[in-house]
Design an enzyme around this catalytic site. Structure first.
Site, PDB file in Angstrom:
ATOM      1  N   HIS A  78      21.845  72.261  23.923  1.00 20.69           N
ATOM      2  CA  HIS A  78      20.741  71.618  24.646  1.00 20.69           C
ATOM      3  C   HIS A  78      20.053  70.662  23.693  1.00 20.69           C
ATOM      4  CE1 HIS A  78      20.984  74.234  28.088  1.00 20.69           C
ATOM      5  NE2 HIS A  78      20.879  75.313  27.335  1.00 20.69           N
ATOM      6  N   LEU A  89      31.121  72.753  27.037  1.00 17.28           N
ATOM      7  CA  LEU A  89      31.513  71.467  26.468  1.00 17.28           C
ATOM      8  C   LEU A  89      30.509  70.378  26.837  1.00 17.28           C
ATOM      9  CD1 LEU A  89      34.109  70.628  24.932  1.00 17.28           C
ATOM     10  CD2 LEU A  89      35.117  70.011  27.126  1.00 17.28           C
ATOM     11  N   ASP A 129      29.678  81.501  23.704  1.00 21.80           N
ATOM     12  CA  ASP A 129      28.726  81.004  24.714  1.00 21.80           C
ATOM     13  C   ASP A 129      27.950  79.812  24.141  1.00 21.80           C
ATOM     14  OD1 ASP A 129      27.366  80.666  27.053  1.00 21.80           O
ATOM     15  OD2 ASP A 129      26.275  82.562  26.976  1.00 21.80           O
TER      16      ASP A 129
END
Lengths: 326, 439
Positions: free
Chosen positions: B310, B62, B306
């Site tokens: 980024h 998160l 998963d």
């Protein structure tokens, strides 16, 4: 895995505007093309003295190097180019702007070509994707060092020629000795030599050997940890620099363990084929991978390699930055 | 109220064509072969589409608290519902790490004050700060309702500490989920499978055995307890084999796989592009095939994203310092369906293999996480309508620029993928209609 997964298809001969990142990308014909072009002006490059006048070549080195950077810069200057020299330690780049921004900034200065050295594998591939000017790989981690491979090919051809031998590599056997697993020189040179027909044998401690499945793709015909049994059959032996930090870890207990079995010292010199020659990309660790006696002997081609650094790099610069030689 | 017409219901209770009526409170009140129109009730016709229980993601990063630039509660949960998820488990490897009652409390409050579009299930670290040195307070955390513990991003290396963690998990009836990786195996920081491709490129990568050795050890420890152990993002064929054997031996183990490990293999890394690096790394083609088989035969219970956002800046660094991971919420279904139904023929409302994908994305994770109202499985009368409507046949190129996630790190951008999440229904309300978020 039955199919070789890591095969890269050769693109074409190196041309104006291209990047030069790996030997695999140019393939056999591209390699021969560069080598023959370099040989055409070895000893007298005066006709190209202003071939790159008005151009700016930038060396972007993120990792220490003396000979590679100097020879690239000398090569560029001998062709009439301006040289912009950029050196930054990896750590300070990490703190500040991104790698991408750094590359884009240098491009924005109006530079015509970037020569990139980096400890990270694929760094020059990344830069090549981000900028619109030719990028030359001057070494990326343990992956590739294609201009060093050109130097090794030129040195071996010269050695064969000077002895009145056929310059074809068919039938010659070259050993590459040392930490092959972690060597970009080994990867690029093995590929280049094998593309030209040489039989390339990797000689390394068992834990310094590349993954078995990749050996053939890398250009090696076989691997052994028995140096002594290979000495007699080699025509050339390329020694790799042994990095000190690799001599005391889980893969290698001590420097003495390496010297005992893999150093070209003492009695091993006598067992070497009398016709064989020794090469080393430098810098050397005398007394570790090579004895001073051997390094300074007539069997050593090490200084020839250094002198071929300039024509090899001139050839690449001329190919990617001008129509000359295309 | 909502009437869903002509859907093919796929909920583990047998495939059947039904109309579904949902009442004001969001509960399914009728499930019949044909329901006649009712005045002033919204109707959606889902002929040729599959109606399934909504997806549950067991593995979302998160990025809250601490890295809200890469993702926040609203962006992550929006991405989730667009991907067909109504529930997600938030990983505790945040900044600070979720490892105490007070940190759980803070996160709970932030979720309550946010515009979350789906349910967020909070998990806790196993060890304080995920440092692998001392265990968190399982007792207090479990009393606060935390049922899922993981040091994700790190495996618990110390065997004695892990043995104690399972003892506590047994005592308090909670799940321990392991990130399978012995750090000692990693010589270098390239997130690539150690093998043919890494060796060709000169990269020191992550060995398959660093996962398998930890899994084997964990299973040996778990056999001594009456405890639920969950293997996260398994990536190798030998891991699948170990789980198969452990299940046969009666060990209470479940396992998840990511969509990207189902579709891609280590050859991606040859592109030398930053969106090829992930941990666990993309493995061999053989591993990839074994993982698909694991989903089809049920050895692997769940597909979990998963989802690891980024910012681009991270991906603009050299590979040696790049952050591993892909975003996954908005592509998970399409990637998984494309992997599992590679050879299924087009035109079938339920292509061969699609039932396994739905089970792994909704029914099984709901069961593993004991989500109330969902863990019982089927879309029956009386259950809360948490539904996803799926097109199993459309094919299109993925466009990451249209994502709602704040990040864009995906290897699938531009890739031709099968399937589409058409509608997402949460508590009886259409939150996503025809692929568009409803306000």
């Amino acid at each position: 895995m039955t199919e070789k997964v890591a095969q890269v298809t050769a693109r074409d001969v190196l041309k104006f505007g291209d990047d030069f990142l790996t030997i695999d990308e140019v393939g056999r014909s591209g390699l021969e093309d560069i080598v023959e072009f370099a040989e055409s002006f070895v000893g007298d490059s005066s006709k190209y003295a202003s071939a790159l006048s008005g151009k700016i070549v930038a060396t972007m080195f993120f990792e220490g190097s003396t000979r590679t950077r100097l020879s690239f810069e000398l090569a560029a200057k001998q062709l009439g180019s301006n040289v912009l020299s950029f050196f930054e330690s990896t750590s300070s780049v990490k703190k500040g702007e991104s790698f991408k921004d750094t590359a884009k900034t240098v491009e924005a200065f109006g530079v015509d070509c970037l020569i990139v050295r980096h400890a990270s594998i694929g760094a020059s591939h990344q830069v090549a994707r981000w900028v619109n000017i030719p990028v030359i790989n001057a070494g990326d981690g343990c992956h590739a060092h294609p201009t060093q491979a050109l130097i090794d090919v030129l040195t071996i051809r010269d050695s064969l020629r000077s002895r009145g031998k056929d310059i074809s590599f068919e039938g010659i056997k070259v050993g590459i000795l040392g930490d092959v697993r972690n060597s970009r020189v080994a990867r690029s040179s093995a590929k280049a030599l094998s593309l030209l027909g040489a039989q390339v044998v990797g000689i390394a401690p068992a834990l310094w050997t590349p993954d078995k499945r990749s050996i053939e793709t890398l250009g090696f015909s076989s691997f052994t940890s028995d140096l002594d049994s290979e000495l007699e059959g080699l025509d050339f032996l390329i020694l790799l620099r042994i990095q000190n930090e690799r001599l005391q870890n889980k893969r290698m207990q001590s420097i003495n363990e390496y010297i005992k079995n893999f150093s070209m010292t003492g009695s091993r010199l006598d067992r070497l084929n009398p016709e064989a020659f020794i090469m080393h990309p430098g810098p050397m660790n005398r007394g570790v991978e090579i004895s001073s006696q051997l390094a300074d002997s007539k069997k050593s081609l090490i200084l020839n390699q250094v002198s071929y650094g300039i024509p090899a790099r001139m050839a690449v610069l001329l190919k990617v930055l001008s129509e000359v030689g295309n | 109220m909502l009437l869903i017409r002509n859907g093919t219901v796929l909920d583990g209770e047998g495939i059947r064509k039904k109309d579904i009526l949902i009442d004001e409170s969001g509960v399914i009140v009728r499930l019949e072969d044909s329901i006649s129109s009712i005045e002033n009730i919204e109707e959606i016709d889902v002929d040729k589409f599959v109606v399934a229980p909504s997806f549950v993601d067991m593995h979302t990063h998160l990025r809250v608290p601490g890295n809200e630039e890469a993702e926040d509660i609203e962006s992550a949960t929006t991405a989730a519902v667009l991907g067909g998820f109504t529930h997600l488990v938030a990983m505790p490897n945040t900044d600070p790490v979720i490892d105490s009652v007070s940190k759980v409390f803070d996160l709970k409050r932030r979720i309550q004050n946010s515009n979350a579009k789906c349910e967020i299930i909070i998990s806790s670290a196993i060890t304080c700060g995920r440092m692998g040195k001392e265990l968190v307070d399982f007792r207090d955390l479990s009393q606060m309702g935390i049922m899922y513990f993981t040091d994700d991003g790190n495996g618990v290396d110390d065997p004695e500490l892990f043995d104690f963690a399972l003892a506590l998990a047994q005592e308090y009836g909670v799940t321990v989920a392991q990130h399978l990786e012995f750090k000692e195996f990693r010589e270098n920081k390239y997130f690539v499978n150690e093998g043919e491709v890494s060796s060709y490129l000169g990269m020191s990568g992550i060995k398959a055995v660093s996962e398998e050795a930890m899994l084997a050890r964990d299973l040996a420890i778990a056999a001594h307890y009456n405890v639920h152990y969950h293997a996260m993002h398994v990536s190798t064929r030998r891991s699948v084999e170990l789980i198969r054997i452990a299940k046969q031996a009666g060990i209470n183990v479940t396992a998840e796989v990511t969509p990207h490990h189902l579709l891609l293999d280590e050859r991606e890394v040859l592109k030398l592009d930053s969106t090829s690096f992930v941990n666990p790394p993309l493995r061999t083609e053989e591993d990839c095939l074994a993982l698909r088989k694991g989903i089809l035969d049920g050895t692997i219970d769940a597909i979990a994203t998963d989802h690891a956002p980024h910012l681009n800046e991270v991906k603009d660094q050299p590979f040696i310092s790049t952050a591993p991971g892909f975003i996954g919420l908005e592509s998970a279904f399409r990637v998984s369906l494309s992997a599992i139904c590679k050879t299924s023929k087009f035109g079938d409302v339920v292509p061969q293999g699609a039932e396994s994908v739905v089970k792994a994305m909704s029914l099984n994770p709901a069961k593993i996480l004991k989500i109330s109202g969902k863990s019982e499985g089927g879309l029956g009368v009386g259950s809360v309508a948490e539904i996803v409507v799926l097109d199993m046949n459309s094919v299109s190129n993925l466009d990451a620029s249209s994502f709602s996630s704040k990040s864009r790190n995906t290897p699938f951008d531009g890739m031709e993928l099968r399937g589409k999440v058409v509608h997402t229904i949460r508590k009886g309300k259409l939150v996503v209609k025809n692929g568009i978020l409803q306000s």
